[in-house]
Scaffold this motif. Structure first.
Motif, short mmCIF file in Angstrom:
data_model
loop_
_atom_site.label_atom_id
_atom_site.label_comp_id
_atom_site.label_asym_id
_atom_site.label_seq_id
_atom_site.Cartn_x
_atom_site.Cartn_y
_atom_site.Cartn_z
N ALA A 94 0.83 -1.21 0.00
CA ALA A 94 0.00 0.00 0.00
C ALA A 94 0.86 1.25 0.00
CB ALA A 94 -0.92 0.00 1.22
N LEU A 95 1.98 1.23 0.74
CA LEU A 95 2.89 2.37 0.76
C LEU A 95 3.53 2.59 -0.60
CD1 LEU A 95 4.61 1.83 4.24
CD2 LEU A 95 2.94 3.59 3.63
N ALA A 96 3.85 1.50 -1.29
CA ALA A 96 4.43 1.62 -2.63
C ALA A 96 3.43 2.23 -3.59
CB ALA A 96 4.88 0.25 -3.12
N LEU A 97 2.16 1.84 -3.47
CA LEU A 97 1.11 2.42 -4.32
C LEU A 97 0.94 3.91 -4.03
CD1 LEU A 97 -1.16 2.24 -6.37
CD2 LEU A 97 -2.66 1.40 -4.54
N GLU A 115 -0.92 -4.64 -9.48
CA GLU A 115 -1.52 -4.13 -10.72
C GLU A 115 -1.74 -2.62 -10.64
OE1 GLU A 115 -5.50 -4.79 -13.51
OE2 GLU A 115 -5.11 -6.10 -11.79
N SER A 116 -2.14 -2.14 -9.46
CA SER A 116 -2.39 -0.70 -9.29
C SER A 116 -1.10 0.10 -9.45
CB SER A 116 -3.00 -0.44 -7.92
OG SER A 116 -4.24 -1.10 -7.78
N VAL A 117 0.00 -0.41 -8.89
CA VAL A 117 1.28 0.28 -9.02
C VAL A 117 1.72 0.34 -10.47
CG1 VAL A 117 3.74 0.16 -8.47
CG2 VAL A 117 2.05 -0.19 -6.67
N GLN A 118 1.54 -0.77 -11.20
CA GLN A 118 1.93 -0.80 -12.61
C GLN A 118 1.12 0.21 -13.43
OE1 GLN A 118 4.54 -2.32 -13.86
NE2 GLN A 118 5.00 -3.09 -11.80
#
Length: 306
Positions: free
Chosen positions: A192-195, A252-255
């Motif tokens: 979540a932090l990465a997103l 998928e969200s980060v990508q």
């Protein structure tokens, strides 16, 4: 220039700053009226007196407080205006606090405070610079529209802004809305932090922050005015609403965020999800669990009402 909605003064200890209050925001929403669809005649709400059974004029209408079903106490605007409150004519500063100590849910509409005349220029600048250098905001009381209110004063672009605030007892408790207890892994939190990192930006300008709904309604109105078909709008991506694997959704969200912002976006790599080997459950424990579940299911049934 926006019109002045209130005139008075800021009371800062023994310092008085005459000011005019003007709305700091504009509402660009498209508003609709009600019409009779058969002939498109305007439908209006008329004001009727229940006792005389007739429509009344605006100058015949006043305020009242319903004490009981049969008794109403009339209250005039003059009585409300002449209440002996120190905040009736002034915005009384009560304290200075760090902005982060104020829950945003309590902060409402914003108003620009304009110095009223040359006499207000120096004390206005004094308060403005003191607020800016202290990195604090002022909490004040003031009276508008027949009630005493709480407000927050801060600096924006060299202008003092007054935000309406809610009293503490006007904030509802969210306890009933809390979800049931769940467990999260460190990997899911890091994901979540990465997103969040991939979606971080320095401003709120851009295509994502335009009012697409109002623009779409404007297109419909313009098309109908010109007697043509409204343009076909792009359908939003349909979401299944089903619960998916959290780590897969985060990846998928980060990508997608990286693709939208460019491949050079600086984001953290998502941690790999750790898998733990499950031990086979003992048969006796399984039997006990099955019996408990069956008992719970039976005891949880409620008789149907007749």
């Amino acid at each position: 220039m926006p019109r002045t909605v209130w005139s008075g003064a800021i009371s800062f200890g023994l310092v008085t700053v005459p000011i005019n209050v003007q709305s700091a925001t504009e509402d660009h929403s498209i508003r609709f009226h009600q019409y009779h669809l058969e002939d498109m005649g305007r439908v209006r709400v008329r004001k009727y007196c229940e006792i005389e059974d007739r429509e009344v004029r605006t100058d015949e209408i006043g305020k009242g407080y319903q004490l009981t079903k049969e008794q109403v106490i009339p209250i005039s605007d003059d009585e409300l205006r002449d209440l002996p409150l120190p905040t009736a004519k002034a915005i009384e500063i009560e304290a200075f606090v760090p902005l982060e100590s104020v829950d945003p849910i309590r902060i409402g509409e914003g108003y620009y405070l304009q110095p009223s005349g040359q006499v207000a220029a120096k004390p206005y600048k004094l308060l403005r610079m003191a607020l800016a250098r202290s990195s604090k905001v002022a909490v004040a009381k003031y009276t508008w529209s027949g009630r005493e209110r709480l407000g927050l004063l801060r600096v924006r672009d060299d202008v003092i802004v007054l935000h309406a605030m809610r009293w503490p007892d006007e904030i509802r408790s969210p306890e009933e809305l809390l979800p049931p207890p769940v467990e999260l892994t460190d990997e899911e939190i890091e994901g979540a932090l990465a997103l969040m990192d991939s979606m971080t930006r320095d401003d709120l300008e851009g295509e994502e922050f335009r009012d697409a709904y109002t623009e779409a309604v404007e297109q419909i109105i313009e098309a109908k005015r010109e007697h043509r078909e409204p343009p076909k709008l792009e359908e939003p991506e349909e979401k299944t609403g089903q619960l998916v694997d959290l780590m897969a959704a985060l990846t998928e969200s980060v990508q997608k965020a990286r693709t939208a912002r460019g491949e050079d976006a600086d984001v953290h790599e998502l941690p790999k999800k750790k898998t733990t080997k499950k031990q086979p459950a003992k048969k006796t424990a399984a039997k006990k669990t099955t019996k408990k579940a069956a008992a719970k299911k039976t005891s949880g049934r409620r008789p149907r009402s007749a």
